[in-house]
Design an enzyme around this catalytic site. Sequence first.
Site, PDB file in Angstrom:
ATOM      1  NE  ARG A  27      -3.271   0.108   2.855  1.00 49.80           N
ATOM      2  CZ  ARG A  27      -4.592   0.107   2.663  1.00 49.80           C
ATOM      3  NH1 ARG A  27      -5.260  -1.011   2.122  1.00 49.80           N
ATOM      4  NH2 ARG A  27      -5.162   1.097   3.017  1.00 49.80           N
ATOM      5  CG  ASN A  98      -4.963   4.059   8.312  1.00 54.00           C
ATOM      6  OD1 ASN A  98      -3.785   4.283   8.437  1.00 54.00           O
ATOM      7  ND2 ASN A  98      -5.096   2.740   7.570  1.00 54.00           N
ATOM      8  CD  GLU A 487       0.770   4.148 -11.557  1.00 53.62           C
ATOM      9  OE1 GLU A 487       0.425   4.865 -10.766  1.00 53.62           O
ATOM     10  OE2 GLU A 487       0.252   3.529 -12.431  1.00 53.62           O
TER      11      GLU A 487
END
Length: 605
Positions: A27, A98, A487
């Site tokens: 992640r 988070n 990316e």
Amino acid sequence: MCGIVAYVGPRDAVPVLVEGLQRLEYRGYDSAGIAVVGRSGDLRVRKVKGRVANLAEDLPARFKGSPAIGHTRWATHGEPSDANAHPHVSGTVALVHNGIIENADELRGKLAAEGVEFSSETDSEVLAHLIARAGESGDLEDAVRQALSSVVGTYGIAVIDTRQPDRIVVARNGSPVVLGIGEKEMFIASDLSAIVHYTRQVVHLDDGELATVQADGFRTFTEDALRTDKRPSVVDWEPGQYDAGTYDHFMQKEIHEQPTAVRRALSGRLDARFHTAHLGGLNLEAREAREFKRVKILGCGSAYYAGQIGAQLIEELARIPADAEPASEFRYRNPVVEADTLYIAVSQSGETYDTLAAVQELKRKGGRVLGVVNAVGSAIARECDGGVYLHAGPEVSVASTKAFTSTSVVLALIALHLGRIHDLSPADGRRIADGLRAIPDQIEEILAQEEHIATLARDFARYPGMFFIGRVRGFPVAREGAQKLKEISYLHAEAYPASELKHGPLALVSPELPTVAVVPDDELLDKNLSTLGEIRARRGRVLTISHRQPDARLADDAIVLPKNEPELDPILLSIPLQILAYHAAVELGHDVDKPRNLAKSVTVE
């Protein structure tokens, strides 16, 4: 953000948390930490800047106990550092968080004025102090509820207190929290990948919901202490799907999983009798579908580009005006929500915060929203009026590949379904359905060219950047290709409509800036070839993604693909661009699965 793992039960919690945090590494994160209630009832905390492996090496031999909470952080407030890493501690309380607390500065000022000393720059530490001060009576559940009543923002949290060492209190608002039910033990995570090795029985919290979790069960409730009854569901993802196997990276594995993923997306959904798509999950009768005059698709990043492919398919097959828009822009511009517009929200994780917020805004204004998501039980899936699951299996690499392709295929199914309800003939319905059935085998043909594409990628990796161009159907393919390259390889990449190249960008064409041209064999072929001539006349290097070998005067290199129906070709044209980006990044020595500054599921604004 970014990852949460927690455990309460008879085991030593630390190995469970370390393994879970390692499974959340995909992640994206910059630091990691664990807090555990030791066997003597004391609170033990270890947190470090860097990888989970650094944390594991830093843990002392006697760092044992239960319950425990762990976290991998992706910096939002304060630079990556040991101090800014989670968990954050205040007295007997430890917290992982988070999300983003929007009024953190105001709350920090008030707490500082009351004598509270801060040890980090984070917004999350504010919440830890609020809970500790509210919990002076010793009731952790009430303390968390009271603290959250003064908070504005998004959060997924897990909290422990040494004064109540038999429990973890968790809460969700805009950032996912999942409970995993074991045998006399409970697991908590922000993502199924962290706990699927231990249990398939899960409960997804909704926004505004909290839970008190103990080894022998859980209780869910609202911030007003009203009980909510949650029923567990069974996840169908296998633990082995989170292993790279024989592949060098998850991204490479997931590129090669695309034929299987597309077959799953199509399974049971093509109607051979009426040459249409059977999509019962849409919850949309034919009479209702005919009343919609427009379709709007919302997504972020690759989901947005897949939405552009889907919008073109819907216009071509159903003859309904359709367009795609970034969900992150839509939610802020006070959109006009029309009763005769069908909205489709696209998200691999089903938790992308901007897309979720757009869905919630649409629901508030009475819009009809369908979801196209991969994660069963996710927030977007639960918020929508109906939808279609991708069934692509877990996508671990940050850069989306099989989810992008499966999303495009599912949107093609929706386009076929709407087309046959409107004016698409049975003959054209059969043509599109047969084209969809052919896609998995054609993807395998493209994957067989990996070494050829890899050779090109290693050569192109020496350039400082690249142009990507495409016309009409090819433009979203070009945009997705540029996204993939930038990316994971960190090379500058821009995508333009081929027709726009002469309106400005052509000034940048030179031998030092190659162009990747998406050139399908369709009605626009001649126009695309003319554009290639303009580039070559300025000595620009050209790589074509095409269905035939181009004239050597127009292109230096080519990747030639099998041809499907013109409407469906964009799905296939995207595959070689994934392979190109992957091998360019490998050539440059980058961490392909965990590109810098990015996270897999973006659950903050």
